[in-house]
Design a protein around this motif. Structure first.
Motif, PDB file in Angstrom:
ATOM      1  N   ALA A  33       1.575   7.108  -6.483  1.00 51.03           N
ATOM      2  CA  ALA A  33       0.531   8.121  -6.695  1.00 51.03           C
ATOM      3  C   ALA A  33       1.071   9.513  -6.383  1.00 51.03           C
ATOM      4  O   ALA A  33       0.785  10.477  -7.108  1.00 51.03           O
ATOM      5  CB  ALA A  33      -0.681   7.815  -5.833  1.00 51.03           C
ATOM      6  N   GLU A  34       1.856   9.646  -5.325  1.00 53.04           N
ATOM      7  CA  GLU A  34       2.443  10.942  -4.974  1.00 53.04           C
ATOM      8  C   GLU A  34       3.424  11.412  -6.042  1.00 53.04           C
ATOM      9  O   GLU A  34       3.487  12.593  -6.369  1.00 53.04           O
ATOM     10  CB  GLU A  34       3.142  10.847  -3.612  1.00 53.04           C
ATOM     11  CG  GLU A  34       3.758  12.143  -3.142  1.00 53.04           C
ATOM     12  CD  GLU A  34       2.746  13.255  -2.951  1.00 53.04           C
ATOM     13  OE1 GLU A  34       3.109  14.428  -3.205  1.00 53.04           O
ATOM     14  OE2 GLU A  34       1.607  12.972  -2.568  1.00 53.04           O
ATOM     15  N   GLU A  35       4.162  10.479  -6.601  1.00 52.38           N
ATOM     16  CA  GLU A  35       5.109  10.822  -7.664  1.00 52.38           C
ATOM     17  C   GLU A  35       4.366  11.321  -8.903  1.00 52.38           C
ATOM     18  O   GLU A  35       4.763  12.299  -9.526  1.00 52.38           O
ATOM     19  CB  GLU A  35       5.951   9.596  -8.011  1.00 52.38           C
ATOM     20  CG  GLU A  35       7.119   9.906  -8.925  1.00 52.38           C
ATOM     21  CD  GLU A  35       8.000   8.694  -9.118  1.00 52.38           C
ATOM     22  OE1 GLU A  35       8.351   8.426 -10.274  1.00 52.38           O
ATOM     23  OE2 GLU A  35       8.339   8.034  -8.121  1.00 52.38           O
ATOM     24  N   ARG A  36       3.259  10.671  -9.263  1.00 54.13           N
ATOM     25  CA  ARG A  36       2.452  11.123 -10.403  1.00 54.13           C
ATOM     26  C   ARG A  36       1.858  12.499 -10.134  1.00 54.13           C
ATOM     27  O   ARG A  36       1.810  13.350 -11.018  1.00 54.13           O
ATOM     28  CB  ARG A  36       1.336  10.116 -10.694  1.00 54.13           C
ATOM     29  CG  ARG A  36       1.805   8.868 -11.392  1.00 54.13           C
ATOM     30  CD  ARG A  36       0.629   8.058 -11.923  1.00 54.13           C
ATOM     31  NE  ARG A  36      -0.352   7.728 -10.893  1.00 54.13           N
ATOM     32  CZ  ARG A  36      -0.336   6.659 -10.125  1.00 54.13           C
ATOM     33  NH1 ARG A  36       0.637   5.777 -10.251  1.00 54.13           N
ATOM     34  NH2 ARG A  36      -1.292   6.448  -9.242  1.00 54.13           N
ATOM     35  N   ALA A  37       1.413  12.735  -8.898  1.00 57.56           N
ATOM     36  CA  ALA A  37       0.858  14.038  -8.541  1.00 57.56           C
ATOM     37  C   ALA A  37       1.930  15.125  -8.625  1.00 57.56           C
ATOM     38  O   ALA A  37       1.661  16.234  -9.079  1.00 57.56           O
ATOM     39  CB  ALA A  37       0.252  13.986  -7.147  1.00 57.56           C
ATOM     40  N   ASP A  56       0.825  -1.207   0.000  1.00 56.77           N
ATOM     41  CA  ASP A  56       0.000   0.000   0.000  1.00 56.77           C
ATOM     42  C   ASP A  56       0.860   1.257   0.000  1.00 56.77           C
ATOM     43  O   ASP A  56       0.550   2.239  -0.672  1.00 56.77           O
ATOM     44  CB  ASP A  56      -0.936   0.010   1.217  1.00 56.77           C
ATOM     45  CG  ASP A  56      -2.031  -1.048   1.125  1.00 56.77           C
ATOM     46  OD1 ASP A  56      -2.265  -1.551   0.006  1.00 56.77           O
ATOM     47  OD2 ASP A  56      -2.638  -1.360   2.184  1.00 56.77           O
ATOM     48  N   ALA A 112       2.257   1.838  -3.418  1.00 58.60           N
ATOM     49  CA  ALA A 112       1.218   2.387  -4.299  1.00 58.60           C
ATOM     50  C   ALA A 112       1.001   3.861  -3.990  1.00 58.60           C
ATOM     51  O   ALA A 112       0.823   4.675  -4.898  1.00 58.60           O
ATOM     52  CB  ALA A 112      -0.077   1.608  -4.136  1.00 58.60           C
ATOM     53  N   GLY A 113       1.046   4.220  -2.700  1.00 54.61           N
ATOM     54  CA  GLY A 113       0.891   5.621  -2.313  1.00 54.61           C
ATOM     55  C   GLY A 113       2.052   6.466  -2.802  1.00 54.61           C
ATOM     56  O   GLY A 113       1.865   7.604  -3.235  1.00 54.61           O
ATOM     57  N   SER A 130       2.453  16.009 -12.188  1.00 55.93           N
ATOM     58  CA  SER A 130       1.318  16.796 -12.658  1.00 55.93           C
ATOM     59  C   SER A 130       1.454  18.249 -12.211  1.00 55.93           C
ATOM     60  O   SER A 130       1.193  19.168 -12.996  1.00 55.93           O
ATOM     61  CB  SER A 130       0.016  16.201 -12.132  1.00 55.93           C
ATOM     62  OG  SER A 130      -1.084  16.964 -12.545  1.00 55.93           O
TER      63      SER A 130
END
Length: 124
Positions: free
Chosen positions: A33-37, A26, A29-30, A40
């Motif tokens: 997601a933080e890296e993608r954010a 988990d 995965a978090g 962005s």
């Protein structure tokens, strides 16, 4: 009694290991997601920088055109010409910031001036 305690301890260790493995997955995965954010947010920052550079160049061109028309009395021509120059300057700034056009290095500019100066002296 000791055998039951040992089994109980082993069961708890297995549950703990399973729970830790689940949480690690988990967390990974978090992190993704933080890296993608973050990527962005970087994209939005670049977009805002490029758009503000373009809009600023157009506004400065229009303002200078208006002032030229106001003080010189060349009513729409100063505004038209300087607005178009502001547009061109804005496009050039955006292309330079995006890396599509290289900005001239100061040493290259000085070398170009020196070459032109020597060429003029040789020709004269």
């Amino acid at each position: 009694m000791k055998g039951g305690r040992k089994e109980s301890l082993e069961e708890r260790m297995q549950r703990l290991n399973a729970e830790l493995a689940k949480r690690r997955v988990d967390d990974n995965a978090g992190d993704a997601a933080e890296e993608r954010a973050a990527e962005s947010r970087k994209g939005y920052a670049v977009a805002m920088k490029l758009s503000s550079e373009f809009v600023a160049a157009v506004i400065v061109g229009a303002l200078l055109g208006y002032l030229v028309d106001r003080f010189v009395g060349t009513a729409p021509w100063g505004m038209i010409v300087l607005l178009l120059l502001g547009f061109c300057a804005g496009v050039l700034n955006v292309m330079r910031s995006a890396g599509m056009v290289a900005s001239p290095h100061p040493v290259d500019r000085m070398a170009g001036r020196d070459a032109e100066h020597k060429k003029n002296e040789d020709g004269a």
